[in-house]
Design a protein around this motif. Structure first.
Motif, PDB file in Angstrom:
ATOM      1  N   VAL A 129      -7.569   4.303   3.097  1.00 31.34           N
ATOM      2  CA  VAL A 129      -7.186   4.853   5.009  1.00 31.34           C
ATOM      3  C   VAL A 129      -7.103   3.567   5.874  1.00 31.34           C
ATOM      4  O   VAL A 129      -8.142   3.695   6.124  1.00 31.34           O
ATOM      5  CB  VAL A 129      -7.766   6.131   5.198  1.00 31.34           C
ATOM      6  N   ASP A 130      -5.854   3.027   5.501  1.00 30.81           N
ATOM      7  CA  ASP A 130      -6.083   2.028   6.965  1.00 30.81           C
ATOM      8  C   ASP A 130      -5.296   2.229   7.662  1.00 30.81           C
ATOM      9  O   ASP A 130      -3.834   1.933   6.955  1.00 30.81           O
ATOM     10  CB  ASP A 130      -5.981   0.157   5.439  1.00 30.81           C
ATOM     11  N   CYS A 131      -5.414   2.483   8.396  1.00 26.98           N
ATOM     12  CA  CYS A 131      -4.072   3.303   9.789  1.00 26.98           C
ATOM     13  C   CYS A 131      -3.226   1.874   9.799  1.00 26.98           C
ATOM     14  O   CYS A 131      -1.816   2.042  10.009  1.00 26.98           O
ATOM     15  CB  CYS A 131      -4.695   3.626  10.964  1.00 26.98           C
ATOM     16  N   ASP A 132      -3.875   0.394   9.690  1.00 30.34           N
ATOM     17  CA  ASP A 132      -2.928  -0.451  10.692  1.00 30.34           C
ATOM     18  C   ASP A 132      -1.811  -0.392   9.723  1.00 30.34           C
ATOM     19  O   ASP A 132      -0.809  -1.303   9.900  1.00 30.34           O
ATOM     20  CB  ASP A 132      -4.075  -1.785  10.684  1.00 30.34           C
ATOM     21  N   ARG A 133      -1.847  -0.199   7.876  1.00 37.16           N
ATOM     22  CA  ARG A 133      -0.963  -0.557   6.909  1.00 37.16           C
ATOM     23  C   ARG A 133      -0.170   0.620   6.820  1.00 37.16           C
ATOM     24  O   ARG A 133       1.248   1.079   6.003  1.00 37.16           O
ATOM     25  CB  ARG A 133      -1.759  -0.790   5.870  1.00 37.16           C
ATOM     26  N   CYS A 134      -0.240   2.386   8.018  1.00 41.33           N
ATOM     27  CA  CYS A 134       0.579   2.995   7.235  1.00 41.33           C
ATOM     28  C   CYS A 134       1.546   2.869   8.380  1.00 41.33           C
ATOM     29  O   CYS A 134       1.890   2.646   8.851  1.00 41.33           O
ATOM     30  CB  CYS A 134      -0.236   4.293   8.254  1.00 41.33           C
ATOM     31  N   LEU A 135       3.235   3.665   7.275  1.00 36.41           N
ATOM     32  CA  LEU A 135       4.445   3.332   7.516  1.00 36.41           C
ATOM     33  C   LEU A 135       4.962   4.420   8.372  1.00 36.41           C
ATOM     34  O   LEU A 135       5.828   3.876   8.774  1.00 36.41           O
ATOM     35  CB  LEU A 135       5.392   3.530   6.460  1.00 36.41           C
ATOM     36  N   VAL A 136       4.182   5.226   8.402  1.00 32.53           N
ATOM     37  CA  VAL A 136       3.892   5.604  10.202  1.00 32.53           C
ATOM     38  C   VAL A 136       3.973   6.354  10.835  1.00 32.53           C
ATOM     39  O   VAL A 136       3.817   7.015  11.516  1.00 32.53           O
ATOM     40  CB  VAL A 136       4.110   7.980   9.120  1.00 32.53           C
ATOM     41  N   ARG A 137       2.910   5.583  10.926  1.00 33.50           N
ATOM     42  CA  ARG A 137       2.226   5.021  12.494  1.00 33.50           C
ATOM     43  C   ARG A 137       2.322   5.167  13.587  1.00 33.50           C
ATOM     44  O   ARG A 137       3.351   4.964  14.219  1.00 33.50           O
ATOM     45  CB  ARG A 137       0.664   3.898  11.955  1.00 33.50           C
ATOM     46  N   SER A 138       2.692   6.382  14.182  1.00 34.23           N
ATOM     47  CA  SER A 138       3.059   6.410  15.824  1.00 34.23           C
ATOM     48  C   SER A 138       1.978   7.574  16.390  1.00 34.23           C
ATOM     49  O   SER A 138       0.884   7.894  16.273  1.00 34.23           O
ATOM     50  CB  SER A 138       4.380   7.405  15.519  1.00 34.23           C
ATOM     51  N   PRO A 139       2.260   7.841  17.712  1.00 34.29           N
ATOM     52  CA  PRO A 139       1.074   9.131  18.212  1.00 34.29           C
ATOM     53  C   PRO A 139       1.482  10.343  17.614  1.00 34.29           C
ATOM     54  O   PRO A 139       0.738  10.694  17.657  1.00 34.29           O
ATOM     55  CB  PRO A 139       1.800   8.608  19.503  1.00 34.29           C
ATOM     56  N   ASP A 154     -11.724  -0.264  10.932  1.00 34.74           N
ATOM     57  CA  ASP A 154     -11.641  -0.519  10.093  1.00 34.74           C
ATOM     58  C   ASP A 154     -11.114   0.103   8.981  1.00 34.74           C
ATOM     59  O   ASP A 154     -11.645  -0.148   8.169  1.00 34.74           O
ATOM     60  CB  ASP A 154     -12.813  -0.579   9.459  1.00 34.74           C
ATOM     61  N   GLY A 155     -10.738   1.657   9.089  1.00 34.51           N
ATOM     62  CA  GLY A 155     -10.109   2.027   7.760  1.00 34.51           C
ATOM     63  C   GLY A 155     -10.976   2.918   7.361  1.00 34.51           C
ATOM     64  O   GLY A 155     -12.831   2.970   7.712  1.00 34.51           O
ATOM     65  N   ILE A 156     -11.030   3.914   5.994  1.00 39.89           N
ATOM     66  CA  ILE A 156     -12.371   4.362   5.130  1.00 39.89           C
ATOM     67  C   ILE A 156     -12.278   4.646   4.181  1.00 39.89           C
ATOM     68  O   ILE A 156     -10.783   4.133   3.381  1.00 39.89           O
ATOM     69  CB  ILE A 156     -12.357   5.559   5.975  1.00 39.89           C
TER      70      ILE A 156
END
Length: 75
Positions: free
Chosen positions: A10-20, A37-39
């Motif tokens: 799980v790398d939040c920086d690579r997530c395509l739906v990352r938004s508040p 750093d993700g998990i």
């Protein structure tokens, strides 16, 4: 998620739906506060989080990452 025993990274920086809106309703943010750093989750952990989400105890994992395979190209 995955039918294999490969861990889910799980790398939040690579997530395509990352938004508040999406992050605020994602199990990673709820439980861990979106670690910088993700998990890495193994299949048992993914299954446990899925069971908790199915029971309404936590939101589901909202991670969407780009697919790159020989037949697809991220662009």
């Amino acid at each position: 998620m995955s039918d294999t025993n490969d861990p889910v990274v799980v790398d939040c920086d690579r997530c395509l739906v990352r938004s508040p809106g999406a992050c605020g309703d994602c199990v990673v943010t709820v439980l861990l506060g979106a670690p910088p750093d993700g998990i890495e989750l193994d299949t048992d952990e993914v299954a446990a989080l899925g069971a908790l989400a199915d029971g309404g105890l936590v939101p589901p994992l909202r991670l969407v990452i780009p697919l790159t395979t020989p037949d697809t190209h991220a662009g």
